[in-house]
Motif scaffolding. Structure first.
Motif, mmCIF file in Angstrom:
data_model
loop_
_atom_site.group_PDB
_atom_site.id
_atom_site.type_symbol
_atom_site.label_atom_id
_atom_site.label_comp_id
_atom_site.label_asym_id
_atom_site.label_seq_id
_atom_site.Cartn_x
_atom_site.Cartn_y
_atom_site.Cartn_z
ATOM 1 N N SER A 1 -5.394 -5.011 -5.528
ATOM 2 C CA SER A 1 -5.864 -3.643 -5.767
ATOM 3 C C SER A 1 -4.702 -2.656 -5.775
ATOM 4 O O SER A 1 -4.660 -1.724 -6.591
ATOM 5 N N ASP A 2 -3.719 -2.870 -4.886
ATOM 6 C CA ASP A 2 -2.550 -1.998 -4.854
ATOM 7 C C ASP A 2 -1.766 -2.080 -6.162
ATOM 8 O O ASP A 2 -1.385 -1.054 -6.751
ATOM 9 N N LEU A 3 -1.524 -3.298 -6.618
ATOM 10 C CA LEU A 3 -0.739 -3.480 -7.847
ATOM 11 C C LEU A 3 -1.448 -2.894 -9.063
ATOM 12 O O LEU A 3 -0.821 -2.287 -9.934
ATOM 13 N N ILE A 4 -2.778 -3.054 -9.129
ATOM 14 C CA ILE A 4 -3.538 -2.492 -10.250
ATOM 15 C C ILE A 4 -3.416 -0.973 -10.269
ATOM 16 O O ILE A 4 -3.149 -0.361 -11.314
ATOM 17 N N CYS B 1 0.831 -1.209 0.000
ATOM 18 C CA CYS B 1 0.000 0.000 0.000
ATOM 19 C C CYS B 1 0.869 1.265 0.000
ATOM 20 O O CYS B 1 0.522 2.266 -0.629
ATOM 21 N N THR B 2 2.014 1.201 0.693
ATOM 22 C CA THR B 2 2.943 2.332 0.692
ATOM 23 C C THR B 2 3.510 2.561 -0.704
ATOM 24 O O THR B 2 3.644 3.702 -1.160
ATOM 25 N N PHE B 3 3.845 1.479 -1.412
ATOM 26 C CA PHE B 3 4.279 1.595 -2.803
ATOM 27 C C PHE B 3 3.199 2.269 -3.650
ATOM 28 O O PHE B 3 3.493 3.076 -4.544
ATOM 29 N N MET B 4 1.942 1.931 -3.382
ATOM 30 C CA MET B 4 0.830 2.506 -4.151
ATOM 31 C C MET B 4 0.726 4.018 -3.907
ATOM 32 O O MET B 4 0.539 4.794 -4.850
ATOM 33 N N VAL B 5 0.849 4.441 -2.639
ATOM 34 C CA VAL B 5 0.797 5.871 -2.320
ATOM 35 C C VAL B 5 1.978 6.601 -2.951
ATOM 36 O O VAL B 5 1.835 7.727 -3.469
ATOM 37 N N MET B 6 3.145 5.969 -2.950
ATOM 38 C CA MET B 6 4.328 6.580 -3.571
ATOM 39 C C MET B 6 4.155 6.690 -5.085
ATOM 40 O O MET B 6 4.620 7.651 -5.709
ATOM 41 N N ALA B 7 3.484 5.706 -5.690
ATOM 42 C CA ALA B 7 3.206 5.783 -7.130
ATOM 43 C C ALA B 7 2.264 6.952 -7.428
ATOM 44 O O ALA B 7 2.434 7.658 -8.428
ATOM 45 N N TYR B 8 1.289 7.162 -6.546
ATOM 46 C CA TYR B 8 0.385 8.307 -6.720
ATOM 47 C C TYR B 8 1.147 9.621 -6.580
ATOM 48 O O TYR B 8 0.897 10.579 -7.322
ATOM 49 N N PHE C 1 0.157 0.154 -11.365
ATOM 50 C CA PHE C 1 0.412 0.075 -12.807
ATOM 51 C C PHE C 1 -0.436 1.081 -13.585
ATOM 52 O O PHE C 1 0.008 1.579 -14.625
ATOM 53 N N ILE C 2 -1.610 1.422 -13.083
ATOM 54 C CA ILE C 2 -2.393 2.482 -13.720
ATOM 55 C C ILE C 2 -1.656 3.818 -13.596
ATOM 56 O O ILE C 2 -1.560 4.595 -14.561
ATOM 57 N N SER C 3 -1.120 4.088 -12.406
ATOM 58 C CA SER C 3 -0.370 5.335 -12.186
ATOM 59 C C SER C 3 0.815 5.432 -13.124
ATOM 60 O O SER C 3 1.058 6.480 -13.755
ATOM 61 N N TYR C 4 1.566 4.355 -13.254
ATOM 62 C CA TYR C 4 2.748 4.389 -14.109
ATOM 63 C C TYR C 4 2.389 4.393 -15.589
ATOM 64 O O TYR C 4 3.178 4.887 -16.407
#
Length: 329
Positions: free
Chosen positions: A212-215, A116-123, A218-221
């Motif tokens: 959900s985090d991985l999706i 989830c932290t990776f997801m927030v960092m991607a955002y 990858f959408i962010s990137y």
């Protein structure tokens, strides 16, 4: 050391962790690289946390999130690796009933917290590259505080039923766990109750959180890549890709290791049982060791901060030695 109990009427007060049941003789050799990786992970994350804390230039939302990632890595390492090394070196295989399920809770909640932290960092990177003029108004200290609360609360709440359901089972098939750590699957196998719901909940909760985090990552990137490729200014594309490169490498490695672990668990009949055990240990050790190193090498600001920190220690050391010489005179 307590011996395994097969008495169905006696309540289980502790479990015995048997690492690599088919390869007991070479555990001491394996402990050396695991111990070195553990020291590397703890030292690298500690240096990163100290650098971010002492360098005022790193007091920014992205580096606060990176600090959270390092804290999660440290807790995961301390939860798993010291017990594994104690088993290898001293044969301390016993683990109390509460400690086993506490370890299970931390493993099942902190790994999704890391995802989830990776997801927030991607955002964060998405806003920085796709909406740079609005970055300072969107990614604020308040946003980071709310993100940290969300990361902890969501994953702890969803993961809590896993050890709770496992702890409520009746254990009557002995207390010997054929694993180095208290995973839900390894422990619940010793129960004489139906564990279908327990396993189903962990599967659904784990893939819901991580999937959900991985999706979203990858959408962010995908959006980042789309915007970067439209930019025609010289050097801008390379700089943007370099900024996100370290982040994406770590996410890809985290996801790949997790996927390999899942595949080996599904193919247990074709793969020796010791392979998933080893992969499970490495999944709690290699990402924590790599995260601070990759960020330190590929992020200019962090590299500069570490250099400044080393200069401070050199200056302080030289001042102390000078005063020591003066006092002696």
């Amino acid at each position: 050391m307590a011996s395994p109990s097969n008495d169905s009427t006696a309540p289980v007060s502790e479990f015995l962790l048997i690492c690599f049941p088919n390869f007991q003789n070479w555990q001491h050799w394996l402990s050396l690289p695991l111990g070195l990786l553990f020291l590397l992970a703890m030292g690298a994350n500690a240096i990163l946390l100290i650098t971010i804390q002492l360098e005022a230039s790193l007091h920014q939302p992205l580096y606060y999130l990176l600090s959270l990632l390092s804290l999660l890595d440290i807790v995961l390492c301390l939860t798993v690796i010291p017990k594994v090394l104690a088993i290898f070196w001293f044969g301390l295989r016993s683990i109390s009933f509460p400690a086993c399920f506490l370890q299970m809770f931390i493993m099942n909640s902190f790994l999704p917290m890391e995802s989830c932290t990776f997801m927030v960092m991607a955002y964060d990177r998405y806003v920085a590259i796709c909406h740079p003029l609005r970055y300072s108004s969107i990614i604020t200290d308040k946003f980071v505080a709310r993100a940290v609360v969300f990361v902890i609360a969501r994953n702890a709440f969803v993961s809590l039923p896993v050890p709770v359901l496992s702890a409520r089972l009746r254990y009557c098939a002995g207390n010997t766990v054929k694993n180095c750590i208290c995973t839900n699957l390894s422990v619940s196998k010793l129960s004489c109750d139906d564990i279908t719901f327990n396993q189903l909940y962990q599967f659904v909760a784990g893939w819901t959180l991580l999937g959900s985090d991985l999706i979203l990552i990858f959408i962010s990137y995908s959006f980042i890549l789309k915007v970067v490729l439209r930019i025609k200014a010289e050097g801008v594309v390379a700089k943007a890709l370099s900024t996100c490169g370290s982040h994406f490498i770590l996410i890809l490695f985290f996801s790949t290791v997790l996927l390999v672990l899942v595949i080996t668990n599904l193919a247990r009949k074709r793969i020796p049982p010791d392979v998933p055990i080893l992969l499970n240990i490495l999944h709690h050790l290699i990402p924590p060791a790599l995260n601070p190193i990759v960020y330190g090498v590929r992020t200019k600001e962090i590299k500069q901060g570490i250099q400044n920190l080393l200069r401070r220690f050199v200056v302080v050391g030289s001042i102390r030695s000078t005063f020591g010489v003066v006092n002696e005179k």
